[in-house]
Every structure is written in structure tokens, then in C-alpha cells.
Design a protein around this motif. Structure first.
Motif, PDB file in Angstrom:
ATOM      1  N   LEU A   1     102.672 -22.538  21.741  1.00 51.02           N
ATOM      2  CA  LEU A   1     103.198 -21.898  20.521  1.00 51.02           C
ATOM      3  C   LEU A   1     104.346 -22.716  19.954  1.00 51.02           C
ATOM      4  O   LEU A   1     104.402 -22.981  18.747  1.00 51.02           O
ATOM      5  N   LEU A   2     105.261 -23.134  20.823  1.00 46.87           N
ATOM      6  CA  LEU A   2     106.401 -23.943  20.394  1.00 46.87           C
ATOM      7  C   LEU A   2     105.936 -25.256  19.765  1.00 46.87           C
ATOM      8  O   LEU A   2     106.491 -25.696  18.751  1.00 46.87           O
ATOM      9  N   ASP A   3     104.931 -25.858  20.343  1.00 43.60           N
ATOM     10  CA  ASP A   3     104.402 -27.113  19.805  1.00 43.60           C
ATOM     11  C   ASP A   3     103.814 -26.892  18.410  1.00 43.60           C
ATOM     12  O   ASP A   3     104.011 -27.704  17.504  1.00 43.60           O
ATOM     13  N   ALA A   4     103.093 -25.796  18.256  1.00 49.01           N
ATOM     14  CA  ALA A   4     102.501 -25.486  16.952  1.00 49.01           C
ATOM     15  C   ALA A   4     103.588 -25.268  15.903  1.00 49.01           C
ATOM     16  O   ALA A   4     103.461 -25.703  14.754  1.00 49.01           O
ATOM     17  N   LEU A   5     104.673 -24.607  16.311  1.00 47.65           N
ATOM     18  CA  LEU A   5     105.788 -24.398  15.392  1.00 47.65           C
ATOM     19  C   LEU A   5     106.421 -25.722  14.994  1.00 47.65           C
ATOM     20  O   LEU A   5     106.748 -25.953  13.831  1.00 47.65           O
ATOM     21  N   ALA A   6     106.592 -26.599  15.969  1.00 53.58           N
ATOM     22  CA  ALA A   6     107.188 -27.911  15.692  1.00 53.58           C
ATOM     23  C   ALA A   6     106.308 -28.695  14.727  1.00 53.58           C
ATOM     24  O   ALA A   6     106.799 -29.317  13.782  1.00 53.58           O
ATOM     25  N   GLU A   7     104.998 -28.632  14.957  1.00 52.48           N
ATOM     26  CA  GLU A   7     104.083 -29.351  14.063  1.00 52.48           C
ATOM     27  C   GLU A   7     104.218 -28.860  12.625  1.00 52.48           C
ATOM     28  O   GLU A   7     104.358 -29.649  11.693  1.00 52.48           O
ATOM     29  N   ARG A   8     104.180 -27.534  12.464  1.00 51.63           N
ATOM     30  CA  ARG A   8     104.322 -26.974  11.114  1.00 51.63           C
ATOM     31  C   ARG A   8     105.656 -27.367  10.508  1.00 51.63           C
ATOM     32  O   ARG A   8     105.757 -27.606   9.297  1.00 51.63           O
ATOM     33  N   GLY A   9     106.692 -27.402  11.319  1.00 52.42           N
ATOM     34  CA  GLY A   9     108.011 -27.797  10.830  1.00 52.42           C
ATOM     35  C   GLY A   9     108.016 -29.219  10.301  1.00 52.42           C
ATOM     36  O   GLY A   9     108.544 -29.484   9.214  1.00 52.42           O
ATOM     37  N   PHE A  10     107.417 -30.133  11.052  1.00 48.61           N
ATOM     38  CA  PHE A  10     107.382 -31.533  10.625  1.00 48.61           C
ATOM     39  C   PHE A  10     106.580 -31.688   9.332  1.00 48.61           C
ATOM     40  O   PHE A  10     106.931 -32.483   8.455  1.00 48.61           O
ATOM     41  N   LEU A  11     105.511 -30.921   9.211  1.00 49.97           N
ATOM     42  CA  LEU A  11     104.707 -30.998   7.999  1.00 49.97           C
ATOM     43  C   LEU A  11     105.498 -30.493   6.790  1.00 49.97           C
ATOM     44  O   LEU A  11     105.512 -31.120   5.729  1.00 49.97           O
ATOM     45  N   ARG A  12     106.179 -29.369   6.981  1.00 48.32           N
ATOM     46  CA  ARG A  12     106.974 -28.815   5.882  1.00 48.32           C
ATOM     47  C   ARG A  12     108.104 -29.756   5.487  1.00 48.32           C
ATOM     48  O   ARG A  12     108.361 -29.983   4.308  1.00 48.32           O
ATOM     49  N   LEU A  13     108.786 -30.293   6.493  1.00 46.57           N
ATOM     50  CA  LEU A  13     109.904 -31.204   6.214  1.00 46.57           C
ATOM     51  C   LEU A  13     109.394 -32.474   5.538  1.00 46.57           C
ATOM     52  O   LEU A  13     110.029 -32.994   4.614  1.00 46.57           O
ATOM     53  N   GLY A  14     108.252 -32.940   5.984  1.00 48.20           N
ATOM     54  CA  GLY A  14     107.651 -34.126   5.363  1.00 48.20           C
ATOM     55  C   GLY A  14     107.349 -33.889   3.892  1.00 48.20           C
ATOM     56  O   GLY A  14     107.619 -34.745   3.040  1.00 48.20           O
ATOM     57  N   ASP A  15     106.824 -32.702   3.591  1.00 45.67           N
ATOM     58  CA  ASP A  15     106.545 -32.368   2.199  1.00 45.67           C
ATOM     59  C   ASP A  15     107.831 -32.319   1.374  1.00 45.67           C
ATOM     60  O   ASP A  15     107.883 -32.840   0.257  1.00 45.67           O
ATOM     61  N   ALA A  16     108.859 -31.678   1.951  1.00 40.66           N
ATOM     62  CA  ALA A  16     110.127 -31.537   1.230  1.00 40.66           C
ATOM     63  C   ALA A  16     110.739 -32.896   0.924  1.00 40.66           C
ATOM     64  O   ALA A  16     111.245 -33.137  -0.182  1.00 40.66           O
ATOM     65  N   VAL A  17     110.678 -33.794   1.894  1.00 39.14           N
ATOM     66  CA  VAL A  17     111.238 -35.130   1.715  1.00 39.14           C
ATOM     67  C   VAL A  17     110.442 -35.908   0.662  1.00 39.14           C
ATOM     68  O   VAL A  17     111.012 -36.555  -0.223  1.00 39.14           O
ATOM     69  N   ALA A  18     109.123 -35.823   0.751  1.00 42.75           N
ATOM     70  CA  ALA A  18     108.272 -36.546  -0.196  1.00 42.75           C
ATOM     71  C   ALA A  18     108.501 -36.044  -1.617  1.00 42.75           C
ATOM     72  O   ALA A  18     108.578 -36.828  -2.566  1.00 42.75           O
ATOM     73  N   GLU A  19     108.637 -34.751  -1.754  1.00 44.02           N
ATOM     74  CA  GLU A  19     108.867 -34.164  -3.075  1.00 44.02           C
ATOM     75  C   GLU A  19     110.208 -34.619  -3.650  1.00 44.02           C
ATOM     76  O   GLU A  19     110.301 -35.002  -4.820  1.00 44.02           O
ATOM     77  N   ALA A  20     111.235 -34.578  -2.808  1.00 48.72           N
ATOM     78  CA  ALA A  20     112.559 -35.014  -3.258  1.00 48.72           C
ATOM     79  C   ALA A  20     112.545 -36.488  -3.624  1.00 48.72           C
ATOM     80  O   ALA A  20     113.218 -36.911  -4.571  1.00 48.72           O
ATOM     81  N   GLY A  21     111.783 -37.263  -2.875  1.00 42.44           N
ATOM     82  CA  GLY A  21     111.734 -38.706  -3.112  1.00 42.44           C
ATOM     83  C   GLY A  21     110.998 -39.078  -4.392  1.00 42.44           C
ATOM     84  O   GLY A  21     111.168 -40.173  -4.923  1.00 42.44           O
ATOM     85  N   ALA A  22     110.190 -38.143  -4.894  1.00 44.69           N
ATOM     86  CA  ALA A  22     109.424 -38.416  -6.109  1.00 44.69           C
ATOM     87  C   ALA A  22     110.165 -37.946  -7.354  1.00 44.69           C
ATOM     88  O   ALA A  22     109.712 -38.159  -8.478  1.00 44.69           O
TER      89      ALA A  22
END
Lengths: 198, 198
Positions: free
Chosen positions: A57-78
Motif C-alpha cells: 500500500l505504501l509503495d502504491a501511495l509513493a508511486e501515485r505521489g511521484f506521478l502527481r509531483l511529476g505532473d505538477a513540475v511539468a506543468e509549472a515548467g511549461a
DNA sequence: ACCTGAACACCGTTCAAGT
DNA sequence: ACCTGAACACCGTTCAAGT
């Protein structure tokens, strides 16, 4: 006549959403498979069908977190294609902001337990870090960063953001000071991004 | 004829030492009051006399960690009185090295649970951070750092070190790369500490 | 394929009792 | 002041059984 369990194959998502909420309101220690099952209205053994154990469960949460953070960073960078300073600031603010809003999740993502994490987590994390490179690659070639080694500087930049977030999360500095430190980081890393140089 | 319990008033220290060992070999999750009591050869209720609950043990560990790290930083900062670059490098290496060797302890020290920590922990942490200021105060006045605001830059420097340690601890980068990033940080923060500037 | 419910081992915490 | 040992509630994990 009692209704059937009203989750048809989406129990996994229900558990993850509840877990993220718990993570935001409490901390990792408050995360209990049994409690999540209770909130979802299923038996305590039900989560087993979707998560082999608590760590999964913790691993799944971490994965979702990295995906969300990746999206946020990519959006800000654009957001600011023509203005490097504004772009760096936007990315830094997005990163630190995510870490502050979801401090417990961020801690989970970067905990020592990330060692030996499943491939999906590693992939999601890798996607985040390589996206940093893509955002500023051209500017590095143009010599707009105070550096000779792009890869080193990128890592150090991420490290600085990570550290700012850690200092805020551990209440070593106030959340408002985060903006100051982001500004200082922009001034330091970007050539001509600074008010002063000595 | 059975010997009396062989700890006379030092059970607290025995438990803390055992806890630090467990922290180094395993992680925070492996820390159990009952298991520590077992290792110390006392009943499971005995730790209660020295730690009101599990969190109190964690707080005591964090306090000792901050004191040790503070000593390590102060010692490194006193090593090269005449060479700023060497001094900054020594302090950075000491900080990152501590975080890598005692990753689980470091994580405990900077966990979100540090929020609302007892005064002793807060004091030990404060002693560490103010010691940074004392080490480089004169050099800031001499304009040897790329900064106009000494306090901001000091915090950003600590944040960068903290972030480097976090990236290593979470195995996002290899431990050997830590030295590279420390070197890059020195080059970036210290005027004339860099091989290049653009 | 997914969920139930009993079972087991382990833990944190409390507390009356001993020395 | 410090430690013992029983007690209680809670949890993760396993597993046979149901649908």
C-alpha cells in the motif's frame, strides 16, 4: 435484502484515496489496513486482494505521489517558455508547495524504505527526475546556469528544493520562509537571476 | 541466588544504545519497546520508567542525534581556519556523511513528527543550526559567499546538504555521487570556489 | 476474482503489586 | 525510585471458506 458491497472492482482506488486523506490529516503511523477497510465498509481481510501487505500500500501511495509531483513540475515548467527565471521559480514553487501540502506523502516517497522499491515506484521517480533535465536542457547549453556540469547542477538544484521542503516539513523554518529560500536558490543558480553577486 | 538485574540506574542509556543499533541495522519500524526490553534483559514494562511512551524514546534518539551532528559539524568547521573552501567542504562532507551513515536516525530527526517535539529536541536542533552561522559569519561579512543575505544563504546551504543526504538515503543517487554534489555546492556558494562560472 | 471471518503472533499502554 | 507481570485493545498476516 442487504445490499451487496457497493464497490465493484474499485476497492483498490477507494483504499488509496482514503489512505491519502489519512496521510494528509495524520501521518504514516496512522495508516492501518484494518482502519482503511473499516472506512471502506469491507472486512479487514479484503485489502489483501489488492495489497499483499502494508508495504505494498505504501509503495502504491509513493508511486501515485511521484506521478502527481511529476505532473505538477511539468506543468509549472511549461508555464513561462520565454522567461527562464520565472520558469525556474515556478518549478521550484511547485515542488516545494507539493512537499509542504503533502508533507507526510513526500516523506513516504523519500523514506529510506524507497530502497528496494518495486519497479513501478522507481519508474515514477525516474520520470520526475528526468523531466527536470528536459525542462532546462536548452538553457544549460546556453550557459544560463552557474555550472559547467548540467547533470550535477540539476541534481543539486533538486536537492536544494528537497532540503527546503524538509526544513519546512520538520518546522525548522516557517512555511513563509520557503518562498525566500526559493528566491535565493533562483538567484544563486541562474546567471543574472540574482539581485547581487557578492 | 539468581543475580539481581545488572542495570543499576543505567537502563535508560542501555535502551538508547540498543535503539541506535537497531536504527542503524534496520529502520524506525523495527524499533519496539518490548524488543528493546528483551535485549536489555528486563521485563516489557520496565522501559516505562524511563520513557513514557514510544514517542518519548524517539524524541530522545532525535535529541542525541542532533547533539552528535552538531559536534561533528563544529569539529569539521574548526579544521581549516585559513582555508574557506576547505572548511566549507569539510563541514558539508561531515553533514552528508552523518546523514548517510545514520540514514534512519537522520530521517527520524527530520521527520514530520519533529513538529511539537519536546524543548530538549528543539534546543539540540537549534544549537546545530546556529553553529552553522558562527562558522562562516566572518566570511559572509568579507563577501566571500555568493549572497547578499547571510541568513538566507546559510539556510539554503543547509537545505542543499539536507537534500543531498535525502537523495542518497532514498537511493535516488549513489553514495559516491554525494561527493560530486558537495563539490558542486562549494563551487556554487563560495566566490572563487568554482572551476567555472558560466 | 474478490470478499468474509476466525485465528495467531506481536505490539503499545496501563496499572496494581513488589523491592 | 525502579522493575515485574497480568490485562486490554489494536494491528498485520494467514488461510479456509464462501460467492
Amino acid at each position: 435484502m442487504t445490499p451487496p458491497p457497493f464497490h465493484h472492482g474499485n476497492l483498490r482506488a477507494v483504499l488509496l484515496d482514503a489512505a491519502e486523506r489519512t496521510l494528509r490529516e495524520g501521518g504514516v503511523d496512522d495508516l492501518s489496513l484494518r482502519e482503511l477497510a473499516r472506512q471502506a465498509g469491507v472486512s479487514h481481510g479484503a485489502p489483501r486482494s489488492h495489497f499483499i501487505d502494508r508495504q505494498a500500500l505504501l509503495d502504491a501511495l509513493a508511486e501515485r505521489g511521484f506521478l502527481r509531483l511529476g505532473d505538477a513540475v511539468a506543468e509549472a515548467g511549461a508555464a513561462h517558455p520565454g522567461d527562464l527565471v520565472a520558469r525556474v521559480r515556478a518549478v521550484a514553487t511547485a515542488y516545494v508547495g507539493f512537499a509542504v501540502r503533502d508533507a507526510a506523502l513526500m516523506e513516504l516517497m523519500f523514506s529510506a524504505k524507497a530502497a528496494g522499491a518495486p519497479p513501478a515506484v522507481h519508474a515514477a521517480a525516474g520520470r520526475l527526475f528526468t523531466s527536470f533535465g528536459a525542462l532546462f536542457a536548452a538553457d544549460f547549453r546556453a550557459g544560463r546556469f552557474r555550472s559547467t556540469d548540467p547533470e550535477r547542477t540539476q541534481l543539486l538544484f533538486v536537492a536544494a528544493l528537497q532540503g527546503i521542503a524538509a526544513l519546512i516539513a520538520s518546522e525548522r523554518i516557517a512555511p513563509g520562509r520557503g518562498e525566500d529560500l526559493v528566491e535565493e536558490a533562483v538567484a544563486l543558480f541562474v546567471v543574472d537571476g540574482a539581485p547581487g553577486d557578492g
